[in-house]
Design a protein around this motif. Structure first.
Motif, short mmCIF file in Angstrom:
data_model
loop_
_atom_site.label_atom_id
_atom_site.label_comp_id
_atom_site.label_asym_id
_atom_site.label_seq_id
_atom_site.Cartn_x
_atom_site.Cartn_y
_atom_site.Cartn_z
N MET A 70 0.83 -1.20 0.00
CA MET A 70 0.00 0.00 0.00
C MET A 70 0.87 1.25 0.00
O MET A 70 0.54 2.25 -0.66
CB MET A 70 -0.93 -0.01 1.21
N ASP A 71 1.97 1.22 0.71
CA ASP A 71 2.89 2.36 0.73
C ASP A 71 3.58 2.51 -0.63
O ASP A 71 3.69 3.63 -1.15
CB ASP A 71 3.93 2.16 1.83
N GLU A 74 1.53 4.12 -3.42
CA GLU A 74 1.32 5.55 -3.23
C GLU A 74 2.56 6.36 -3.59
O GLU A 74 2.45 7.51 -4.06
CB GLU A 74 0.94 5.83 -1.76
N ARG A 75 3.73 5.78 -3.40
CA ARG A 75 4.97 6.52 -3.59
C ARG A 75 5.55 6.41 -5.01
O ARG A 75 6.29 7.31 -5.44
CB ARG A 75 6.04 5.99 -2.62
N THR A 77 4.87 5.66 -9.11
CA THR A 77 3.91 5.49 -10.21
C THR A 77 4.23 4.29 -11.08
O THR A 77 3.36 3.82 -11.83
CB THR A 77 3.86 6.75 -11.09
N HIS A 112 -8.45 -0.30 -3.00
CA HIS A 112 -7.65 0.82 -3.54
C HIS A 112 -7.53 0.69 -5.06
O HIS A 112 -7.31 -0.41 -5.59
CB HIS A 112 -6.28 0.80 -2.89
N ARG A 114 -5.20 1.38 -7.09
CA ARG A 114 -3.93 0.90 -7.63
C ARG A 114 -3.58 -0.52 -7.15
O ARG A 114 -2.51 -1.03 -7.49
CB ARG A 114 -2.80 1.88 -7.32
#
Length: 284
Positions: A70-71, A74-75, A77, A112, A114
């Motif tokens: 999950m991290d 988000e960081r 792409t 989520h 992504r």
């Protein structure tokens, strides 16, 4: 760091870049082999990009891995995620009375945008004994249902459980995009999977000298159902077998696959890229 077969550590020299960018559709950026220094995620992505591996599917298959994934999405792409409870993790959580709680966290996280796949889920009769089979199979069915409810792809781990994997997929009804991760079965199963419309993902094992049966299975897989992966940090392709794997070594596997299939490397790269985006959607 050593680049020789049978040694830990990342190979020092990168392979020649691919002519068309591809996807490593199964990598564990959160896992470090014992004795290895952690590889920074940004560095792993940069090294992969330098050889034409521009997109990654990070796979988290325990609760710590889910949180890492999950991290990462988000960081970075370049990264999309796949999350699940590994079939060896399910019996452990069940024995500890924590399985329902873990399922709830996976389901919350999987919503989520992504997170593009539920996986790796499936069956593993190598590390889990007969006493864990029933709960593994129940866990597999739970993940199949989750993938269908959320409209996500399914990534399957199958170790020494080929017949039960196919049976349960038929009983439950496979999601539209179903991937046999690190395909390890024979020609007959590859043909069965192709008939069902599943995707087969090949790792560095297809380059091993003793993997003739796996290469036969590769020849039975239509180009529009092929994917490639590292399963890093494991299953490093020849000539670095035994070293630590990473996404920048995908070109070795791609070129070996192209040779087996008697297709040119750009055509295989294009197929792998197109198939990956069909299964997981666009990265950006």
């Amino acid at each position: 760091m050593s680049s020789g077969s049978g040694h830990r550590g990342l190979p020092e020299v990168a392979p020649d870049p691919l002519p068309i960018d591809v996807v490593d559709n199964h990598v564990h950026l959160d896992i470090t082999r014992e004795g290895d220094a952690p590889l920074d995620v940004a560095e792993a992505i940069a090294r992969a990009r330098s050889v034409g591996v521009t997109r990654l599917v990070q796979v988290g298959c325990d609760l710590a891995g889910v949180r890492f994934t999950m991290d990462a999405i988000e960081r970075h792409t370049e990264v999309v995620g796949a999350i699940a409870l590994h079939p060896n993790e399910v019996p452990r959580l069940a024995a500890a009375g924590r399985l329902d709680e873990a399922y709830a966290e996976v389901e919350r996280s999987a919503a989520h945008e992504r997170i593009r796949a539920i996986g790796e889920t499936g069956l593993d009769y190598f590390r889990t004994g007969p006493e864990g089979v029933a709960v593994q199979q129940d866990g597999f069915r739970w993940h199949i249902d989750l993938a269908k409810r959320l409209g996500k792809a399914l990534q399957i781990h199958d170790r020494d459980a080929h017949e039960d994997v196919l049976r349960i997929l038929e009983e439950e009804g496979a999601p539209e995009h179903t991937v046999l991760h690190c395909f390890s079965a024979d020609l007959a199963m590859a043909r069965e999977c192709a008939e069902r419309g599943y995707y087969l993902s090949f790792a560095g094992t297809v380059t091993f000298k003793n993997a003739r049966g796996l290469r036969d299975a590769l020849t039975a897989t239509p180009l529009d159902r092929l994917l490639v992966e590292t399963d890093a940090p494991y299953l490093t392709p020849s000539p670095h077998r035994g070293a630590t794997n990473a996404s920048f070594l995908v070109p070795l596997t791609i070129r070996a696959m192209a040779g087996v299939l008697n297709v040119d490397v750009p055509s295989l790269c294009r197929a792998v890229s197109d198939n990956s985006e069909r299964v997981y959607g666009p990265w950006e």
